[in-house]
Design a protein around this motif. Structure first.
Motif, PDB file in Angstrom:
ATOM      1  N   LEU A  84       0.839  -1.198   0.000  1.00  0.00           N
ATOM      2  CA  LEU A  84       0.000   0.000   0.000  1.00  0.00           C
ATOM      3  C   LEU A  84       0.873   1.246   0.000  1.00  0.00           C
ATOM      4  O   LEU A  84       1.902   1.286   0.686  1.00  0.00           O
ATOM      5  CB  LEU A  84      -0.882   0.032   1.253  1.00  0.00           C
ATOM      6  CG  LEU A  84      -1.954  -1.023   1.375  1.00  0.00           C
ATOM      7  CD1 LEU A  84      -2.658  -0.884   2.727  1.00  0.00           C
ATOM      8  CD2 LEU A  84      -2.964  -0.921   0.260  1.00  0.00           C
ATOM      9  N   PRO A  85       0.462   2.274  -0.748  1.00  0.00           N
ATOM     10  CA  PRO A  85       1.175   3.557  -0.661  1.00  0.00           C
ATOM     11  C   PRO A  85       1.066   4.087   0.775  1.00  0.00           C
ATOM     12  O   PRO A  85       0.106   3.788   1.488  1.00  0.00           O
ATOM     13  CB  PRO A  85       0.418   4.458  -1.634  1.00  0.00           C
ATOM     14  CG  PRO A  85      -0.333   3.530  -2.534  1.00  0.00           C
ATOM     15  CD  PRO A  85      -0.617   2.306  -1.723  1.00  0.00           C
ATOM     16  N   GLU A  86       2.039   4.869   1.180  1.00  0.00           N
ATOM     17  CA  GLU A  86       2.095   5.339   2.556  1.00  0.00           C
ATOM     18  C   GLU A  86       0.806   6.010   3.033  1.00  0.00           C
ATOM     19  O   GLU A  86       0.343   5.710   4.141  1.00  0.00           O
ATOM     20  CB  GLU A  86       3.283   6.284   2.767  1.00  0.00           C
ATOM     21  CG  GLU A  86       3.433   6.675   4.226  1.00  0.00           C
ATOM     22  CD  GLU A  86       4.651   7.537   4.483  1.00  0.00           C
ATOM     23  OE1 GLU A  86       4.666   8.177   5.545  1.00  0.00           O
ATOM     24  OE2 GLU A  86       5.568   7.575   3.653  1.00  0.00           O
ATOM     25  N   PRO A  87       0.159   6.887   2.247  1.00  0.00           N
ATOM     26  CA  PRO A  87      -1.080   7.504   2.753  1.00  0.00           C
ATOM     27  C   PRO A  87      -2.182   6.467   3.050  1.00  0.00           C
ATOM     28  O   PRO A  87      -2.888   6.576   4.045  1.00  0.00           O
ATOM     29  CB  PRO A  87      -1.510   8.448   1.621  1.00  0.00           C
ATOM     30  CG  PRO A  87      -0.261   8.730   0.853  1.00  0.00           C
ATOM     31  CD  PRO A  87       0.563   7.474   0.960  1.00  0.00           C
ATOM     32  N   GLU A  88      -2.314   5.449   2.190  1.00  0.00           N
ATOM     33  CA  GLU A  88      -3.323   4.411   2.426  1.00  0.00           C
ATOM     34  C   GLU A  88      -2.952   3.567   3.641  1.00  0.00           C
ATOM     35  O   GLU A  88      -3.812   3.186   4.423  1.00  0.00           O
ATOM     36  CB  GLU A  88      -3.477   3.533   1.191  1.00  0.00           C
ATOM     37  CG  GLU A  88      -4.125   4.237   0.026  1.00  0.00           C
ATOM     38  CD  GLU A  88      -4.240   3.350  -1.195  1.00  0.00           C
ATOM     39  OE1 GLU A  88      -4.384   2.122  -1.040  1.00  0.00           O
ATOM     40  OE2 GLU A  88      -4.192   3.890  -2.312  1.00  0.00           O
ATOM     41  N   LEU A  89      -1.667   3.261   3.782  1.00  0.00           N
ATOM     42  CA  LEU A  89      -1.204   2.486   4.926  1.00  0.00           C
ATOM     43  C   LEU A  89      -1.458   3.238   6.231  1.00  0.00           C
ATOM     44  O   LEU A  89      -1.936   2.669   7.210  1.00  0.00           O
ATOM     45  CB  LEU A  89       0.278   2.162   4.776  1.00  0.00           C
ATOM     46  CG  LEU A  89       0.880   1.270   5.857  1.00  0.00           C
ATOM     47  CD1 LEU A  89       0.161  -0.069   5.920  1.00  0.00           C
ATOM     48  CD2 LEU A  89       2.362   1.074   5.589  1.00  0.00           C
ATOM     49  N   ARG A  90      -1.182   4.540   6.228  1.00  0.00           N
ATOM     50  CA  ARG A  90      -1.440   5.352   7.427  1.00  0.00           C
ATOM     51  C   ARG A  90      -2.938   5.391   7.751  1.00  0.00           C
ATOM     52  O   ARG A  90      -3.329   5.323   8.907  1.00  0.00           O
ATOM     53  CB  ARG A  90      -0.903   6.764   7.248  1.00  0.00           C
ATOM     54  CG  ARG A  90       0.604   6.841   7.329  1.00  0.00           C
ATOM     55  CD  ARG A  90       1.075   8.301   7.209  1.00  0.00           C
ATOM     56  NE  ARG A  90       2.505   8.387   7.234  1.00  0.00           N
ATOM     57  CZ  ARG A  90       3.242   8.384   8.354  1.00  0.00           C
ATOM     58  NH1 ARG A  90       2.654   8.316   9.520  1.00  0.00           N
ATOM     59  NH2 ARG A  90       4.551   8.458   8.288  1.00  0.00           N
ATOM     60  N   SER A  91      -3.765   5.500   6.721  1.00  0.00           N
ATOM     61  CA  SER A  91      -5.210   5.521   6.923  1.00  0.00           C
ATOM     62  C   SER A  91      -5.682   4.195   7.529  1.00  0.00           C
ATOM     63  O   SER A  91      -6.490   4.168   8.469  1.00  0.00           O
ATOM     64  CB  SER A  91      -5.912   5.782   5.590  1.00  0.00           C
ATOM     65  OG  SER A  91      -7.300   5.752   5.752  1.00  0.00           O
ATOM     66  N   LEU A  92      -5.178   3.085   7.018  1.00  0.00           N
ATOM     67  CA  LEU A  92      -5.530   1.771   7.556  1.00  0.00           C
ATOM     68  C   LEU A  92      -5.064   1.648   9.004  1.00  0.00           C
ATOM     69  O   LEU A  92      -5.820   1.202   9.875  1.00  0.00           O
ATOM     70  CB  LEU A  92      -4.899   0.671   6.704  1.00  0.00           C
ATOM     71  CG  LEU A  92      -5.074  -0.755   7.214  1.00  0.00           C
ATOM     72  CD1 LEU A  92      -6.549  -1.144   7.253  1.00  0.00           C
ATOM     73  CD2 LEU A  92      -4.283  -1.717   6.345  1.00  0.00           C
TER      74      LEU A  92
END
Length: 126
Positions: A84-92
């Motif tokens: 996952l790209p970092e923004p999606e990973l942070r959101s998860l």
């Protein structure tokens, strides 16, 4: 543990219904853990969790129904698209951290959409 089926409420609300296998339900220790899991899940709410709609952890066939969230399976998503790209990973990660009282994800994982089957025996009515 069991089977996750796609059900619907009388009003047409889509539900994920987890039905416990009889051999597992026969274990009194499991029954107690499942009862606690359902009770804890009822206390969790918010954007990141599927609310429990109804459950019968003490019934002859224990089950729990929650809102069905039509979302991709994380394992398949990473396998097909890579990390996952970092923004999606942070959101998860934020979503997991904001699920109060649940702690880190454990054995119980949300149903995979492709594993959710239509529940034909009178379609689950809750």
């Amino acid at each position: 543990m069991g089977q996750v089926l796609l059900g619907s409420s009388r009003g047409g609300r889509r539900l994920a219904v987890k039905v416990i296998r009889p051999e597992i339900a026969a274990d009194p220790g499991f029954r107690e853990r499942f009862r606690r899991e359902v009770a804890a899940a009822r206390t969790v709410g918010g954007f990141w969790t599927a609310p429990i709609v109804d459950a019968d952890p003490g019934g002859p066939v224990p089950w729990v129904a929650s809102d069905y969230l039509d979302a991709p399976d994380l394992e398949a998503l990473v396998r097909d698209r890579g990390p996952l790209p970092e923004p999606e990973l942070r959101s998860l990660a934020t979503g997991l951290a904001e699920a109060p009282g649940r702690g880190p994800p454990g054995r119980a994982r949300p149903p995979r959409p492709e594993a959710v089957e239509s529940w034909s025996p009178a379609r689950a009515r809750v």
